[in-house]
Motif scaffolding. Structure first.
Motif, PDB file in Angstrom:
ATOM      1  N   LYS A  44       0.820  -1.217   0.000  1.00 48.84           N
ATOM      2  CA  LYS A  44       0.000   0.000   0.000  1.00 48.84           C
ATOM      3  C   LYS A  44       0.849   1.261   0.000  1.00 48.84           C
ATOM      4  O   LYS A  44       0.360   2.348  -0.316  1.00 48.84           O
ATOM      5  N   TYR A  45       2.125   1.136   0.378  1.00 49.84           N
ATOM      6  CA  TYR A  45       3.041   2.266   0.311  1.00 49.84           C
ATOM      7  C   TYR A  45       4.454   1.742   0.146  1.00 49.84           C
ATOM      8  O   TYR A  45       4.832   0.758   0.788  1.00 49.84           O
ATOM      9  N   GLU A  46       5.233   2.381  -0.715  1.00 49.66           N
ATOM     10  CA  GLU A  46       6.635   1.996  -0.917  1.00 49.66           C
ATOM     11  C   GLU A  46       7.548   2.993  -0.217  1.00 49.66           C
ATOM     12  O   GLU A  46       7.621   4.170  -0.594  1.00 49.66           O
ATOM     13  N   LEU A  47       8.236   2.512   0.810  1.00 53.44           N
ATOM     14  CA  LEU A  47       9.189   3.356   1.527  1.00 53.44           C
ATOM     15  C   LEU A  47      10.432   3.556   0.663  1.00 53.44           C
ATOM     16  O   LEU A  47      10.946   2.601   0.070  1.00 53.44           O
ATOM     17  N   THR A  48      10.924   4.778   0.597  1.00 54.20           N
ATOM     18  CA  THR A  48      12.076   5.091  -0.242  1.00 54.20           C
ATOM     19  C   THR A  48      13.238   5.616   0.605  1.00 54.20           C
ATOM     20  O   THR A  48      13.063   5.992   1.771  1.00 54.20           O
ATOM     21  N   ALA A  49      14.401   5.660  -0.025  1.00 54.13           N
ATOM     22  CA  ALA A  49      15.567   6.236   0.652  1.00 54.13           C
ATOM     23  C   ALA A  49      15.325   7.710   0.963  1.00 54.13           C
ATOM     24  O   ALA A  49      15.765   8.213   2.004  1.00 54.13           O
ATOM     25  N   GLU A  50      14.610   8.391   0.077  1.00 51.20           N
ATOM     26  CA  GLU A  50      14.300   9.801   0.318  1.00 51.20           C
ATOM     27  C   GLU A  50      13.436   9.970   1.558  1.00 51.20           C
ATOM     28  O   GLU A  50      13.626  10.900   2.350  1.00 51.20           O
TER      29      GLU A  50
END
Length: 457
Positions: free
Chosen positions: A333-339
């Motif tokens: 449901k959500y993709e965690l990113t390095a940003e």
């Protein structure tokens, strides 16, 4: 390759409320949390012990559970209880008592402070005790082979046991396999490694050594550290280069990764490296294990020949499980990113806090890219919710996150924290009669905090 059709009546059917698939650090946290919160819970594990990488994989220590300024412990709850109980058995040192790690790393004064040295064999026993005390059940040597879904939900997990094929039915499932095996078999979309290329971080086979002249070895180790800059990890680099010139070092690494355990003089070695391995394939795992054991022999011979204090070094044990840093990531449901991590993005549904650096072992060379975070970051609950399967949660390194983000949260304290969140959410969902996606986030967060978890804004 030809195909065959095979039909068999499965006579063994096991039923439970919550099935935790995988008994590594994430699965341990999930099963303990689900059971403690009132859910009938079964954990299945393909190996012969709990702990996964921490035990069968000999990975250690637990990397820092503190913020990057080494001021505040960010992972508590079940993880902290595990550390305290293992320490009481003489098998660990609590992270609050470890100011700096005795290791190869020049950057240990940041993300390598307040680590947790432990003995894998003691840790496995404490994990079993905690799981049994929680009321959860466990089965070892159980391998997931398929899933049966119905109307967007997982109905049965098909497993191979000593008795043969069995089916396990649950109301809710938590995939803690690390490779998203159950999610993949259930039809959840996934990707491998870096989304754009499919390239995954290299694998490592850990091992342990002893019978080292500790004073002599540490003196040389500290002398090497003093010559390092703040961005490299190349302990004993000049010895490695000398050995390479002499034909005694063929590895694609320029340093010796070594971590002293809570027993002085006993060291875990993180140096073998096998790149371009897809650890979702049996043939690749086999290839990596064979090559890893060959590299272990080469490294021990190198230590004995070149390193001061290691003239009589002895190989104590080699991991039985391959150290895999990355395989599948679920579409959630959500993709965690390095940003998100580096900007410390706020999430209203944050369920745990972490502070370890983005630690990328490069597949195209022997180096490591190490980017420290700004004190800490949080992981949102939505990352644990897969697409296309309403009664499943995923915890551990295969949650929905980019390859770069996973290079931070893949380490074991974060996996236990994610597991605790998933297990708690599963128990709340069952009590509330809702699917995991519709769990009351405020109630989940409050329950986690009441049970020792740290969730920062």
């Amino acid at each position: 390759m030809s195909e065959i059709q095979y039909t068999k009546t499965v006579k063994t059917v096991i039923e439970t409320d919550v099935l935790v698939i995988g008994g590594g650090t994430a699965g341990f946290g999930a099963a303990v949390a689900a059971a403690r919160n009132g859910a009938a819970t079964l954990l299945i594990e393909r190996l012969s012990m709990l702990g996964g990488m921490a035990t069968a994989g000999l990975v250690g220590p637990f990397m820092t559970c503190y913020d990057n300024d080494a001021e505040e412990q960010l992972v508590k709850g079940i993880f902290d209880e595990l550390c305290i109980r293992t320490e009481a058995r003489g098998g660990a040192i609590h992270p609050s008592k470890v100011e700096g790690m005795t290791s190869y790393s020049s950057y240990y004064m940041a993300s390598h402070r307040h680590v947790t040295p432990y003995q894998s064999e003691v840790l496995a026993v404490v994990m079993e005790e905690m799981l049994q005390e929680s009321g959860a059940q466990m089965l070892f040597n159980v391998q997931v082979t398929d899933c049966i879904t119905k109307d967007g939900k997982l109905d049965y997990v098909i497993v191979n046991m000593k008795e043969g094929i069995a089916a396990i039915r649950a109301k809710l499932f938590i995939d803690c396999t690390g490779d998203a095996d159950a999610a993949y078999f259930a039809g959840v979309p996934t990707w491998l490694g870096k989304k754009e290329t499919g390239v995954m971080q290299p694998v490592t086979l850990f091992f342990e050594v002893g019978n080292i002249d500790r004073d002599k070895y540490l003196s040389e180790l500290e002398a090497n550290k003093s010559n390092l800059d703040s961005h490299t990890a190349n302990c004993f680099a000049h010895y490695v280069e000398e050995a390479r010139r002499n034909g005694d070092w063929t590895l694609d690494r320029n340093e010796l990764g070594n971590y002293e355990q809570n027993i002085p003089g006993r060291w875990k070695i993180n140096t073998t490296r096998i790149a371009y391995i897809d650890a979702t394939k049996t043939s690749d795992i086999t290839k990596a294990l064979i090559e890893g054991r060959r590299q272990v022999q080469e490294i021990v011979a190198f230590m004995k020949k070149y390193l001061p204090g290691c003239e009589e070094v002895q190989l104590i044990q080699v991991a039985t499980a391959l150290g895999v840093r990355e395989t599948r990531h679920i579409v959630g449901k959500y993709e965690l990113t390095a940003e998100d991590i580096l900007s410390r993005k706020h999430f209203d549904d944050a369920i745990c806090t972490f502070g370890y650096a983005i630690d990328i072992h490069n597949s195209t060379g022997g180096g490591v890219t190490f980017t420290c975070v700004d004190r800490y970051y949080t992981i949102p609950y939505r990352c644990l919710l897969p697409e296309n399967c309403d009664n499943m949660l995923v915890a551990g390194r295969s949650i929905c996150g980019s390859s770069e983000a996973a290079a931070s949260y893949r380490v074991m304290p974060a996996c236990i924290a994610m597991g605790q969140a998933a297990g708690t959410a599963a128990a709340i969902a069952l009590k509330s009669g809702v699917c995991p996606e519709n769990v009351d986030i405020v109630k989940l967060r409050n329950t986690l905090i009441e049970q020792g978890a740290v969730i920062k804004d």
